[in-house]
Design an enzyme around this catalytic site. Structure first.
Site, PDB file in Angstrom:
ATOM      1  N   ASP A   1       0.873  -1.311   0.001  1.00 35.89           N
ATOM      2  CA  ASP A   1      -0.072  -0.062   0.057  1.00 35.89           C
ATOM      3  C   ASP A   1       0.829   1.333  -0.003  1.00 35.89           C
ATOM      4  OD1 ASP A   1      -2.362   1.537  -0.034  1.00 35.89           O
ATOM      5  OD2 ASP A   1      -3.098   1.195   1.727  1.00 35.89           O
ATOM      6  N   LYS A   2       0.179   2.537  -0.208  1.00 37.21           N
ATOM      7  CA  LYS A   2       0.907   3.609  -0.273  1.00 37.21           C
ATOM      8  C   LYS A   2       0.071   4.736   0.425  1.00 37.21           C
ATOM      9  CE  LYS A   2       0.395   7.859  -2.937  1.00 37.21           C
ATOM     10  NZ  LYS A   2      -1.030   8.463  -2.775  1.00 37.21           N
ATOM     11  N   HIS A   3       0.772   5.531   0.877  1.00 41.71           N
ATOM     12  CA  HIS A   3      -0.179   6.667   1.759  1.00 41.71           C
ATOM     13  C   HIS A   3       0.550   8.217   1.399  1.00 41.71           C
ATOM     14  CE1 HIS A   3      -2.840   8.509   4.559  1.00 41.71           C
ATOM     15  NE2 HIS A   3      -1.836   9.457   4.620  1.00 41.71           N
ATOM     16  N   SER A   4      -0.080   9.053   1.111  1.00 34.09           N
ATOM     17  CA  SER A   4       0.276  10.508   0.959  1.00 34.09           C
ATOM     18  C   SER A   4      -0.262  11.206   2.004  1.00 34.09           C
ATOM     19  CB  SER A   4      -0.187  11.131  -0.385  1.00 34.09           C
ATOM     20  OG  SER A   4       0.165  12.338  -0.406  1.00 34.09           O
TER      21      SER A   4
ATOM     22  N   THR B   1      -8.873  11.402  -1.361  1.00 41.94           N
ATOM     23  CA  THR B   1      -9.047  10.276  -2.472  1.00 41.94           C
ATOM     24  C   THR B   1     -10.628   9.832  -2.599  1.00 41.94           C
ATOM     25  OG1 THR B   1      -6.703   9.714  -2.281  1.00 41.94           O
ATOM     26  CG2 THR B   1      -8.202   8.183  -3.337  1.00 41.94           C
TER      27      THR B   1
ATOM     28  N   ARG C   1     -10.031  15.376  14.225  1.00 40.75           N
ATOM     29  CA  ARG C   1      -8.983  16.382  14.115  1.00 40.75           C
ATOM     30  C   ARG C   1      -9.094  17.440  13.295  1.00 40.75           C
ATOM     31  NH1 ARG C   1      -5.358  12.134  11.481  1.00 40.75           N
ATOM     32  NH2 ARG C   1      -3.931  13.852  11.098  1.00 40.75           N
TER      33      ARG C   1
ATOM     34  N   SER D   1      -2.599   7.844  12.908  1.00 41.24           N
ATOM     35  CA  SER D   1      -3.445   7.343  12.107  1.00 41.24           C
ATOM     36  C   SER D   1      -3.124   6.875  10.775  1.00 41.24           C
ATOM     37  CB  SER D   1      -4.187   9.037  11.781  1.00 41.24           C
ATOM     38  OG  SER D   1      -5.398   8.867  10.890  1.00 41.24           O
TER      39      SER D   1
ATOM     40  N   LYS E   1      -3.950   2.539  10.243  1.00 43.39           N
ATOM     41  CA  LYS E   1      -4.741   2.226   8.865  1.00 43.39           C
ATOM     42  C   LYS E   1      -4.131   1.109   7.973  1.00 43.39           C
ATOM     43  CE  LYS E   1      -6.316   6.248   7.241  1.00 43.39           C
ATOM     44  NZ  LYS E   1      -6.584   7.009   8.214  1.00 43.39           N
ATOM     45  N   LYS E   2      -2.637   1.415   7.694  1.00 45.00           N
ATOM     46  CA  LYS E   2      -1.976   0.713   6.847  1.00 45.00           C
ATOM     47  C   LYS E   2      -1.493  -0.752   7.291  1.00 45.00           C
ATOM     48  CE  LYS E   2      -2.377   3.654   4.005  1.00 45.00           C
ATOM     49  NZ  LYS E   2      -3.508   3.532   3.054  1.00 45.00           N
TER      50      LYS E   2
END
Length: 459
Positions: free
Chosen positions: A95-98, A135, A183, A198, A202-203
């Site tokens: 997975d990826k997160h920004s 997203t 938040r 956070s 999730k990841k």
């Protein structure tokens, strides 16, 4: 009246004391109690969100140690159910997160491109925070697209097409579901320990083999300085252990791509999936995807590039849209026909912004100004997905007097005077007898673990 024990924990943090593992466990439990399903499947609040907001502010003002951050991450992860994958799939789960930026539609392109390369991406994503788009909000600009998937639907999507982009399920880290919203309401979005807990919780709940983080810095990012972004990137990589993780430090000094706003970003993402699109978007997609391939099945950014050029990434996106409840005709129009017909809403008013100065090169387009004006108009329009900006010029481009440099797609009949002033001043042009073209360095550093040591290298 709220929870008395939680009040004592808040008081403890308010005076700057470090919370114990038991304190954090109780706080997370109290957070999850704010969600209760009624008989008609609606949500009902039964705990006091004022206390949650107070705790977030106390954490923000008094600080959170590495120990507290790690404990919060694990307690949040354990507040729900972790995904389990068959042996034949689990080694390809990534997975990826920004951390978010203006015009950041990377996931819409990267997820299907990775699936086309053989990786499996059960992306749990989020919604708009502060001045950045979400997203899920972007994808829901597609008619009938659903980001609300049950756990089995996500697992089936991974087994059948290799990817999905969905919101958190009822059983997936319910603590984060509440804190994420709180938040935003309490102006504590930009505090690194809360961001880290956070994101990583999730990841980790997806049970992946590898995670790549896109940590942005600059005017349009949550982190304004490179130093703050670097500290968060280091925290993300460390908090992800024992899962392999790598973080890229990327610039958000200017908008990403040319489209800003839900529908405009979907259209740009489809253009990229067809082998086109802005260079900065493609550069980032290839860089992030290349790292995930390198750390799993092998390969590099060229493999990502090929999936965009040969149509296999576009086909994965098409299949994902159908798999997430859009009808086949909508998916066909979106990917292979008139993409505008596949999007919700109506086209709002369009105002052109024209350069009235001398000829030169664009030195700056302020992403924060664009992000804030977009969010203001987006909220006013009741989240019309068509609201946004379409840049006609980007950083480094030559611009001449009379050129249209931006379109503003807006809901109101007329632009508000303060908006017009802000937007007119959002562009900076370099003049002179021989003005130099501005060069933008998009990716700055790479952060990863090697033999239990944190490594930081120039990219």
């Amino acid at each position: 009246m709220g929870d008395y024990k939680l009040r004592k924990i808040i008081e403890k943090k308010k005076i700057g004391e470090e919370l114990t593992s038991e304190d954090i466990d109780y706080f997370v439990l109290a957070v999850t109690k704010t969600i209760k399903k009624t008989s008609d499947n609606n949500e009902e609040e039964i705990a006091d969100r004022c206390q949650i907001g107070a705790m977030l502010m106390a954490i923000y003002l008094k600080g959170f140690s590495d120990f507290e951050t790690n404990q919060l991450t694990l307690k949040m992860r354990d507040s729900g159910h972790m995904f389990q994958w068959p042996d034949e799939l689990k080694n390809r789960i990534v997975d990826k997160h920004s951390t978010g930026g203006v015009g950041d539609k990377i996931s819409l392109i990267l997820v299907p491109a990775l699936a086309a390369c053989g990786l499996l991406i059960p992306m749990i994503s989020g919604r708009s925070l502060d001045h950045t788009g979400g997203t899920l909000d972007k994808l829901e600009a597609i008619k009938n697209f659903s980001s609300s998937l049950e756990e089995k639907e996500i697992q089936d999507s991974i087994a059948s097409i290799g990817c999905c982009i969905a919101g958190q399920t009822d059983n997936c880290i319910p603590a984060d579901k509440v804190l994420y919203a709180c938040r935003d309401m309490t102006s504590t979005v930009d505090y690194p320990p809360l961001i880290i807990s956070s994101i990583v919780s999730k990841k980790l709940s997806e049970n992946p083999q590898v995670i790549v983080y896109d940590v942005k810095f600059g005017k349009g990012a949550i982190f304004k300085t490179k130093e703050d972004a670097l500290e968060t990137a280091k925290g993300l990589v460390k908090a992800s252990r024992p899962v392999k993780a790598v973080a890229l430090l990327t610039s958000m000094e200017g908008p990403l791509g040319m489209g800003i706003g839900d529908s405009l970003e979907v259209l740009e993402a489809v253009d990229c999936l067809k082998g086109g699109g802005p260079k900065d978007i493609i550069e980032l997609v290839e860089a992030l995807g290349g790292e995930l391939l390198r750390l799993t099945i092998g390969g590099n950014r060229e493999k990502i590039s090929e999936s965009l050029k040969n149509g296999t990434a576009l086909r994965k996106f098409h299949d994902m849209v159908i798999n997430q409840h859009a009808d086949p005709e909508t998916a066909r129009e979106l990917c292979y026909g008139d993409a505008n017909k596949a999007l919700r809403g109506e086209t709002p008013h369009i105002t052109n912004f024209i350069h009235s100065g001398e000829n030169g090169f664009i030195e700056d387009i302020d992403p924060l100004v664009l992000g804030k004006v977009w969010k203001e108009e987006y909220s006013y329009s009741n989240r019309n997905p068509r609201v946004g900006f379409l840049l006609k010029k980007s950083l480094g481009d030559e611009i001449k007097q009379g050129d249209v440099w931006m379109e503003f797609h807006h809901q109101r009949d007329e632009i508000m005077p303060d908006q017009r002033t802000l937007l007119s001043n959002a562009i900076t042009v370099r003049y002179g007898i021989a003005p130099q073209r501005v060069q933008r360095k998009l990716t700055d550093k790479i952060i990863y673990m090697k033999n239990d040591s944190l490594m930081i290298e120039d990219y």
